[in-house]
Design an enzyme around this catalytic site. Structure first.
Site, PDB file in Angstrom:
ATOM      1  N   ARG A  41       0.821  -1.218   0.000  1.00  0.00           N
ATOM      2  CA  ARG A  41       0.000   0.000   0.000  1.00  0.00           C
ATOM      3  C   ARG A  41       0.858   1.274   0.000  1.00  0.00           C
ATOM      4  NH1 ARG A  41      -4.065  -1.561   4.805  1.00  0.00           N
ATOM      5  NH2 ARG A  41      -2.091  -2.478   5.535  1.00  0.00           N
ATOM      6  N   ASN A  59      -6.508  -3.080   1.738  1.00  0.00           N
ATOM      7  CA  ASN A  59      -6.411  -4.544   1.809  1.00  0.00           C
ATOM      8  C   ASN A  59      -7.820  -5.099   1.850  1.00  0.00           C
ATOM      9  OD1 ASN A  59      -3.633  -4.652   1.842  1.00  0.00           O
ATOM     10  ND2 ASN A  59      -3.471  -4.875   4.065  1.00  0.00           N
TER      11      ASN A  59
END
Length: 784
Positions: A41, A59
């Site tokens: 990320r 996620n």
């Protein structure tokens, strides 16, 4: 809503209507595989800012999802850069990009994870401390100087602290540690190495050490959780004074003491009930390790990798050995490692000499990982115990690997911390499958959807505590993937005496689910075939499966097997007697192997008392159970050469025999002039090999020569059967192939004539059984 696949349309659309290629669309990128807990990320966030893209990332239960706005041309470039420049610890097994309904974004941001879909993720292993954190750890000006829990986006615990998926701090045992302002700033800063690091911590807000003093097997005093620097200095003082410490690590407790102190080593052996099995040694740095052992480039890379396993290395012959001789009695190889966690790094660098760093347990039991249990069980071994308040959810021993001397072939000995095995099968199944493995070197394997997971090494299921540990790990796995036992099928070993088989039978009866039993050595063969992509080519591959024991379909104990095209060849049977006593006492294997060979009684009779000899002769005369075990043949030959009559750990005699052979081959080379075998046989003539060894003993050939000739004869047995069956492909599995000399000989003598296949990520020992059961069971299930 129309969601066309981007890759199918983008090039045509751009070419057909270039004038509209700058039109804004909303895209969704989905990434599957090992993409959580590896800095994905933060990586995408930074790349989005480079591209000037607005959107969001999170996620999910399936992987990572990225929504963003842009032209098709920009989207294509962004997508391709993500795939090509992904974080090195990640593993993308599938991805796609779609055009979805338009959404408006004001910036690019990381949003809260969610879990609304069925979970389908590859699990993230624990990573060794990275170079950047190591530098900060030793920087007196850094606010995390000597802080034992320093970590960042790219390193630190993952699997050992996961309580739920998807991977986020909320779903780990870091949940209870509220970030301080300084950590919050780092966590929120895109330019910081701890940007969105879920395990971020510092001395102000993170986990802390606690010091416990032991007397007469009980905790008599404990410090408060507030002075880690005092505890670190106290650890060093106690190590210098020759004391034994139990220290909580990443996957469980380690027992640590001065590896140069013979007296301390003997005390540890007595308390741990581990009379001769080698201890792992922790070196503070590679330079010191190279002074004591031979370290190749690939061994050095392995030691310093993100896995940071124990690596078996050969000791240098030195006038003054630094490490105590009782670390590895009668062996020339050391199991060594470098510090992989900040706590171990501080302890090792402060001490400045090698340390024993062995699993915190009584030998035969699983590693202790729970604090309450450590303060009871390890108080019987350690003088001091160092706990911390970061809970371990999943216990793991250190992984162990070795490399062959001549060809550098990697052999996995124990796959655990840092070595999770997640595989994508590419064939999705609605049913969930669980395979329960064997008894020794136990693992389980689970198939959910298209993702297959092989558990870490869980120990030998001969002890009650290991059985409990097996069940706990399996139940934890079921919990984090949130599935019930209703829509599943189970595979297990055909040996009814195994705890794993008995547990499988209990679950089958309780939940009324189907069960398929798989023969032990067929599972071995299937495991190595599957690892090398040879399942479809199975009929043309010779499987050489050698180990200690496995229940055979003819009622005998197998262990020296050759499989090809539905045919089985094996080592000539000899008597299997006295149950578990036989593998513990190599002299019994020697007795069995020589029983039908006249004229050599004096070599074996001296190994037994007169009473034992008479009893065992009667047992042999009436015995009906036979074995083909190459593992027991190794034991017997080691006994005949006077190396070992009894052994206190699995493989002890075989390791001594291997080292004798290695000494010969290192001096004279890997070409050998003669074998104990003739050129023609169906099953390998075990007695002929043993007779040749006995004759060489009588004419006083050197032990090194006989050990080398025995190893070479095993290679000839493979070559003769492969030629007899007219195959060009050979695959190897079973614990015997942890023998590095044997593997080097196979490559040296057979690689030019045959295509050779070894295990890659799995150990050749019984750790791979659950994986083989799964693959073979799935194939049988499809044909039902």
């Amino acid at each position: 809503m129309n969601n066309p696949n981007f890759e199918e349309h983008i090039d045509i659309n751009l070419q057909a209507d270039a004038a509209h290629s700058t039109a804004q669309n909303t895209f969704l990128i989905s990434l599957y595989g090992l993409v959580q807990g590896v800095g994905f990320r933060p990586f995408v966030y930074q790349m989005a800012n480079q591209f000037g893209i607005k959107g969001q990332i999170n996620n999910s239960s399936q992987g990572v999802k990225i929504w963003f706005n842009g032209s098709k041309e920009t989207a294509k470039s962004f997508y391709e850069r993500i795939l090509s420049d992904a974080p090195k610890l990640s593993k993308i097994i599938d991805s796609n990009i779609q055009i979805i309904d338009y959404q408006n974004f004001n910036c690019f941001e990381i949003i809260e994870s969610y879990s609304t879909e069925k979970i389908s993720l590859l699990l993230t292993p624990d990573f060794a401390m990275c170079h950047e954190c190591l530098t900060e750890l030793h920087d007196p000006q850094n606010r995390r100087f000597h802080y034992p829990f320093i970590t960042c986006t790219h390193c630190g615990p993952r699997y050992s602290i996961i309580t739920k998926l998807p991977y986020d701090r909320l779903h780990t045992t870091m949940q209870g540690f509220v970030m301080c302002e300084a950590c919050e700033r780092e966590y929120s800063s895109p330019t910081d190495s701890r940007f969105y690091a879920q395990t971020i911590a510092c001395p102000t807000c993170g986990p802390q050490l606690k010091w416990h003093i032991i007397a007469d097997g009980n905790v008599v005093k404990s410090t408060e959780l507030n002075d880690y620097r005092w505890i670190l200095s106290r650890i060093n003082r106690m190590l210098v004074s020759g004391r034994i410490l139990a220290v909580k690590g990443i996957g469980g407790y380690l027992l640590i003491c001065d590896a140069t102190n013979e007296t301390t080593i003997q005390i540890l052996r007595a308390r741990k009930h581990r009379p001769t099995k080698p201890f792992a040694v922790l070196y503070p740095n590679l330079r010191m390790l190279q002074e004591d052992t031979f370290v190749s480039d690939f061994e050095a890379r392995e030691l310093q990798s993100e896995v940071a396993p124990i690596v078996l290395l050969k000791k240098r012959k030195k006038e003054f050995e630094q490490v105590a001789k009782t670390i590895n009695t009668n062996l020339t190889h050391l199991g060594v490692m470098l510090p992989y966690s900040p706590l171990l790094e501080i302890i090792a660098s402060n001490f400045g000499k090698p340390l024993v760093a062995t699993s915190g347990n009584i030998s035969g039991n699983p590693i202790v990982f729970e604090d309450d249990k450590a303060l009871v069980d390890l108080a019987q071994i350690a003088d001091f115990i160092v706990t911390n308040d970061r809970k371990i959810v999943v216990p793991q021993d250190d992984s162990v690997v070795r490399f062959t001397k001549k060809y550098g072939q990697k052999i996995m000995i124990r796959r655990s911390r840092g070595e999770l095995l997640n595989l994508n099968t590419e064939k999705k199944s609605e049913k969930i499958f669980i395979s329960f493995g064997a008894s020794l070197k136990s693992t389980f394997t689970v198939l959910i959807g298209e993702n297959l997971y092989v558990s870490q090494y869980l120990g030998d299921l001969e002890s009650y505590e290991t059985q409990e540990n097996f069940e706990k790990n399996l139940n934890h796995f079921i919990d984090i993937f949130n599935f019930s036992l209703e829509n599943i099928m189970i595979f297990c070993d055909s040996h009814e005496g195994y705890f794993s088989t008995q547990l499988a039978n209990i679950l089958v009866k309780k939940n009324k689910i189907p069960l398929q039993k798989i023969q032990h050595h067929e599972a071995h063969f299937t495991a190595v075939l599957a690892e090398n992509g040879l399942i479809e080519n199975k009929e043309r591959v010779l499987g050489v499966i050698w180990d200690g024991t496995g229940y055979g379909t003819d009622g005998n104990m197998w262990g020296g097997e050759f499989f090809i095209n539905h045919q089985r060849f094996h080592f000539e049977y000899f008597d299997a007697i006295l149950g578990d006593k036989m593998p513990r006492e190599p002299r019994i294997s020697a007795l069995s192997l020589t029983y039908y060979l006249a004229g050599f009684e004096e070599i074996t009779k001296s190994k037994f008392t007169a009473q034992e000899w008479n009893i065992y002769q009667k047992i042999l005369a009436n015995n009906s159970l036979k074995t083909s075990s190459v593992g027991r043949i190794f034991d017997g030959v080691a006994s005949l050469l006077g190396l070992s009559e009894t052994q206190t750990f699995d493989g002890e005699a075989a390791m001594q025999l291997e080292e004798l052979a290695e000494n010969y081959f290192q001096e004279y080379g890997y070409d050998f002039p003669e074998s104990y075998l003739s050129e023609s046989f169906n099953d390998v003539p075990t007695r002929l090999i043993i007779r040749g060894i006995l004759i060489d003993i009588q004419i006083e050939k050197s032990k090194e020569f006989i050990a080398a000739k025995f190893h070479y004869s095993l290679i000839k047995s493979i070559e003769i059967i492969a030629q007899k069956m007219n195959t060009k492909q050979i695959a190897f599995s079973g614990g015997v192939f942890q023998n590095a000399v044997l593997v080097d000989l196979i490559i040296h003598h057979l690689a030019e004539k045959f295509e050779l296949f070894f295990h890659k990520r799995l150990s050749p020992n019984d750790e791979n059984i659950s994986y083989g059961q799964m693959v073979l069971g799935m194939n049988k299930y499809k044909n039902l």
